[in-house]
Design a protein around this motif. Structure first.
Motif, PDB file in Angstrom:
ATOM      1  N   THR A  59      21.525 -51.323  66.004  1.00 55.48           N
ATOM      2  CA  THR A  59      20.954 -51.689  67.297  1.00 55.48           C
ATOM      3  C   THR A  59      19.441 -51.539  67.233  1.00 55.48           C
ATOM      4  O   THR A  59      18.925 -50.497  66.808  1.00 55.48           O
ATOM      5  N   TYR A  60      18.737 -52.579  67.643  1.00 54.53           N
ATOM      6  CA  TYR A  60      17.274 -52.544  67.698  1.00 54.53           C
ATOM      7  C   TYR A  60      16.846 -52.646  69.157  1.00 54.53           C
ATOM      8  O   TYR A  60      17.047 -53.683  69.807  1.00 54.53           O
ATOM      9  N   ASN A  61      16.286 -51.543  69.685  1.00 56.63           N
ATOM     10  CA  ASN A  61      15.792 -51.505  71.057  1.00 56.63           C
ATOM     11  C   ASN A  61      14.283 -51.722  71.042  1.00 56.63           C
ATOM     12  O   ASN A  61      13.570 -51.057  70.291  1.00 56.63           O
ATOM     13  N   SER A  62      13.782 -52.612  71.877  1.00 59.23           N
ATOM     14  CA  SER A  62      12.363 -52.951  71.803  1.00 59.23           C
ATOM     15  C   SER A  62      11.712 -53.036  73.179  1.00 59.23           C
ATOM     16  O   SER A  62      12.375 -53.230  74.192  1.00 59.23           O
ATOM     17  N   VAL A  63      10.389 -52.882  73.158  1.00 61.61           N
ATOM     18  CA  VAL A  63       9.583 -53.148  74.339  1.00 61.61           C
ATOM     19  C   VAL A  63       8.925 -54.509  74.142  1.00 61.61           C
ATOM     20  O   VAL A  63       9.010 -55.106  73.070  1.00 61.61           O
ATOM     21  N   SER A  64       8.253 -55.015  75.162  1.00 62.52           N
ATOM     22  CA  SER A  64       7.596 -56.308  75.066  1.00 62.52           C
ATOM     23  C   SER A  64       6.588 -56.304  73.915  1.00 62.52           C
ATOM     24  O   SER A  64       5.769 -55.400  73.790  1.00 62.52           O
ATOM     25  N   GLY A  65       6.674 -57.308  73.058  1.00 64.88           N
ATOM     26  CA  GLY A  65       5.777 -57.400  71.912  1.00 64.88           C
ATOM     27  C   GLY A  65       6.320 -56.763  70.656  1.00 64.88           C
ATOM     28  O   GLY A  65       5.813 -57.000  69.559  1.00 64.88           O
ATOM     29  N   SER A  66       7.351 -55.946  70.786  1.00 62.28           N
ATOM     30  CA  SER A  66       7.959 -55.292  69.614  1.00 62.28           C
ATOM     31  C   SER A  66       9.110 -56.147  69.101  1.00 62.28           C
ATOM     32  O   SER A  66      10.273 -55.778  69.175  1.00 62.28           O
ATOM     33  N   ASN A  67       8.770 -57.304  68.589  1.00 63.78           N
ATOM     34  CA  ASN A  67       9.779 -58.301  68.259  1.00 63.78           C
ATOM     35  C   ASN A  67      10.452 -58.031  66.915  1.00 63.78           C
ATOM     36  O   ASN A  67       9.889 -57.393  66.027  1.00 63.78           O
ATOM     37  N   PHE A  68      11.651 -58.551  66.795  1.00 64.61           N
ATOM     38  CA  PHE A  68      12.357 -58.622  65.513  1.00 64.61           C
ATOM     39  C   PHE A  68      12.074 -60.019  64.987  1.00 64.61           C
ATOM     40  O   PHE A  68      12.565 -61.001  65.510  1.00 64.61           O
ATOM     41  N   VAL A  69      11.253 -60.101  63.925  1.00 66.29           N
ATOM     42  CA  VAL A  69      10.768 -61.392  63.448  1.00 66.29           C
ATOM     43  C   VAL A  69      11.282 -61.665  62.042  1.00 66.29           C
ATOM     44  O   VAL A  69      11.154 -60.822  61.149  1.00 66.29           O
ATOM     45  N   VAL A  70      11.840 -62.842  61.847  1.00 63.19           N
ATOM     46  CA  VAL A  70      12.294 -63.285  60.526  1.00 63.19           C
ATOM     47  C   VAL A  70      11.317 -64.359  60.051  1.00 63.19           C
ATOM     48  O   VAL A  70      11.389 -65.512  60.467  1.00 63.19           O
ATOM     49  N   GLY A  71      10.363 -63.956  59.208  1.00 63.79           N
ATOM     50  CA  GLY A  71       9.299 -64.844  58.755  1.00 63.79           C
ATOM     51  C   GLY A  71       8.066 -64.690  59.607  1.00 63.79           C
ATOM     52  O   GLY A  71       7.956 -65.287  60.670  1.00 63.79           O
TER      53      GLY A  71
END
Length: 204
Positions: A59-71
């Protein structure tokens, strides 16, 4: 391998988890990553990076701007493969493929794997000058979406090949370069919610 719970310190604006330089992360366990300082999970940062989820629950919990980015970042080439287990994204951050100019992002969900982005922004193609954003939904895999996916242009492809696209709320998909239906077919589970694919599906 990663396991357990990690909370990135508040005020840390840098990436707190990054796979690059041809590195590969193989995940099979139970873990929660929480971004509280504006960092992010970057897969393929300015180079190649691969993550394989072969079981368990991440589980990846994030705030705004803390994205999970592929590439991410020019020249970045990220690959995410979810063949078993579940990867869940929660919070105000997003799940983005090919976020910058000349980046590529490929996500494949199949086997018995599940990608749950039902409470996150889901963007297939995060930059008009990206090289390619590709999502493969293969047999046995499940994609759960609860907000309408978006795109900012660039070459972007969604391949249905036997996996299930499940809506947890009303959604409308964006116009991509192509929506392909491969030999495995397209399985769409509205779960009782309005769902619109605003583009012709093409056999390939």
């Amino acid at each position: 391998n990663i396991a357990g719970t990690y909370n990135v310190p508040a005020g840390n604006g840098n990436a707190f988890f990054q796979i690059q330089g041809g590195g590969t992360l193989n995940f099979n366990g139970t873990s929660t990553l929480t971004a509280t300082g504006g960092g992010g999970f970057r897969l393929g940062e300015a180079s190649a990076g691969t993550m394989n989820v072969t079981g368990g629950s991440l589980t990846y919990n994030s705030v705004s701007g803390s994205n999970f980015v592929v590439g991410r970042t020019a020249g970045g080439n990220g690959t995410l493969d979810v063949s078993a287990g579940i990867l869940t994204l929660t919070g105000a951050g997003g799940f983005i493929l090919a976020n910058d100019s000349t980046t590529s992002g490929t996500v494949t969900v199949g086997g018995t794997g599940t990608l749950d982005v039902s409470t996150s922004v889901f963007r297939i193609g995060g930059n008009a000058s990206a090289t390619a954003a590709t999502f493969n939904l293969n047999s046995g895999g499940t994609l759960v979406a609860g907000t309408s996916p978006t795109t900012t242009g660039g070459p972007s492809t969604f391949n249905f090949n036997g996996g299930t696209f499940k809506a947890s709320a009303s959604i409308t998909t964006p116009a991509l370069s192509r929506y392909n239906v491969r030999d495995g077919g397209a399985v769409i589970d509205t779960n009782g919610n309005p769902m619109t694919i605003a583009q012709a599906l093409q056999h390939s």
